[in-house]
Design an enzyme around this catalytic site. Structure first.
Site, PDB file in Angstrom:
ATOM      1  CE  LYS A   1      -4.389  -1.638   1.836  1.00  0.00           C
ATOM      2  NZ  LYS A   1      -5.280  -1.649   3.008  1.00  0.00           N
TER       3      LYS A   1
ATOM      4  CG  HIS B   1      -2.634  -3.930  -1.490  1.00  0.00           C
ATOM      5  ND1 HIS B   1      -3.969  -3.948  -1.774  1.00  0.00           N
ATOM      6  CD2 HIS B   1      -2.480  -4.742  -0.406  1.00  0.00           C
ATOM      7  CE1 HIS B   1      -4.594  -4.712  -0.905  1.00  0.00           C
ATOM      8  NE2 HIS B   1      -3.715  -5.212  -0.062  1.00  0.00           N
TER       9      HIS B   1
ATOM     10  CG  HIS C   1      -6.494  -8.983  -0.619  1.00  0.00           C
ATOM     11  ND1 HIS C   1      -7.557  -8.713   0.220  1.00  0.00           N
ATOM     12  CD2 HIS C   1      -5.547  -8.048  -0.330  1.00  0.00           C
ATOM     13  CE1 HIS C   1      -7.266  -7.655   0.970  1.00  0.00           C
ATOM     14  NE2 HIS C   1      -6.040  -7.245   0.664  1.00  0.00           N
TER      15      HIS C   1
HETATM   16 FE   LIG Z   1      -4.475  -6.124   1.835  1.00  0.00          FE
END
Ligand SMILES: [Fe+2]
Length: 244
Positions: free
Chosen positions: A110, A135, A160
């Site tokens: 990020k 990210h 993710h």
């Molecule tokens: Fe994340």
């Protein structure tokens, strides 16, 4: 007379033999103590190295957290939840420092996301979302440059992914996703649901458990959800109190 001479000679030989054995013993003791010293120094060096790894990871984690004001100690909290799950599924994985490093640094990518997107209270536009979704890959590339974080980088890349294959960046499914990342997904969801965000209040632990259970086999590995079921409320609450 000859017998007496022989006896004296034998006695002398015996004491000479004893002296040599004594010397050897002293030598062996010295050798053993040298080894102990070397071992101690080696262990001290290894400890020092391990501590500097931990300090490096903490510094990086804090750099990421500093931008994300409203989540507080999110990385530390989610890492503690994740390790609690890992202990129930695979104690070796929980003890591997790479697991904690990966958990702590999951959002390091990020750093490449502009503030305007990172802190936007409204839902993201399609292209903003696309950027945001980069990210994990960016984090993987950042950590990939650091040899002692190679395994942590794999967790970061997969954090993710979803169990049913609908996650990103690689669309991995089931056991293609590293186990640590599958556990992390549950820990991260738990933290997201139980932490107050600008756009919604935090939910109670029981509600978080129900929501996560519904995602078993879809977003989450059923084994990771079962691991969460095995962690008592007070353990999760203690983590939350220590890291808020
Ligand atoms: Fe994340």
């Amino acid at each position: 007379m000859a017998a007496r001479d022989e006896l004296i000679r034998l006695q002398e030989e015996l004491s000479e033999e004893r002296r040599r054995a004594g010397d050897k013993e002293v030598q062996l003791e010295r050798y053993a103590s040298d080894l102990r010293e070397t071992f101690k120094a080696e262990r001290a060096r290894a400890d020092e190295l391990r501590l500097s790894y931990v300090a490096t990871v903490r510094a990086l984690t804090n750099a990421v957290e500093a931008r994300d004001a409203y989540t507080g100690k999110h990385a530390e909290r989610v890492a503690a939840y994740g390790l609690e799950l890992a202990r129930r599924v695979d104690p070796g994985l929980a003890e591997d420092p790479q697991t904690e490093f990966g958990f702590l640094l999951h959002d390091v990518g990020k750093v490449a996301i502009p503030d305007g997107i990172l802190h936007k209270p409204e839902p993201l536009a399609a292209e903003e979302q696309q950027l945001m979704r980069r990210h994990p890959q960016i984090g993987y590339e950042i950590l990939g440059e650091v040899p002692f974080l190679a395994e942590a980088a794999r967790i970061v890349r997969a954090h993710h992914e979803r169990y049913d294959g609908s996650g990103y960046p690689d669309g991995l499914a089931g056991e293609e996703i590293p186990l640590a990342a599958r556990l992390f997904a549950v820990a991260d969801a738990l933290d997201a649901i139980t932490t107050e965000r600008p756009y919604r209040p935090s939910a109670a632990l029981a509600e978080a458990r129900r929501t996560i259970a519904k995602g078993a086999g879809r977003q989450f590995d059923p084994a990771a959800v079962a691991a969460l079921d095995a962690v008592p409320d007070d353990v999760l609450e203690a983590i939350r109190n220590e890291t808020s």
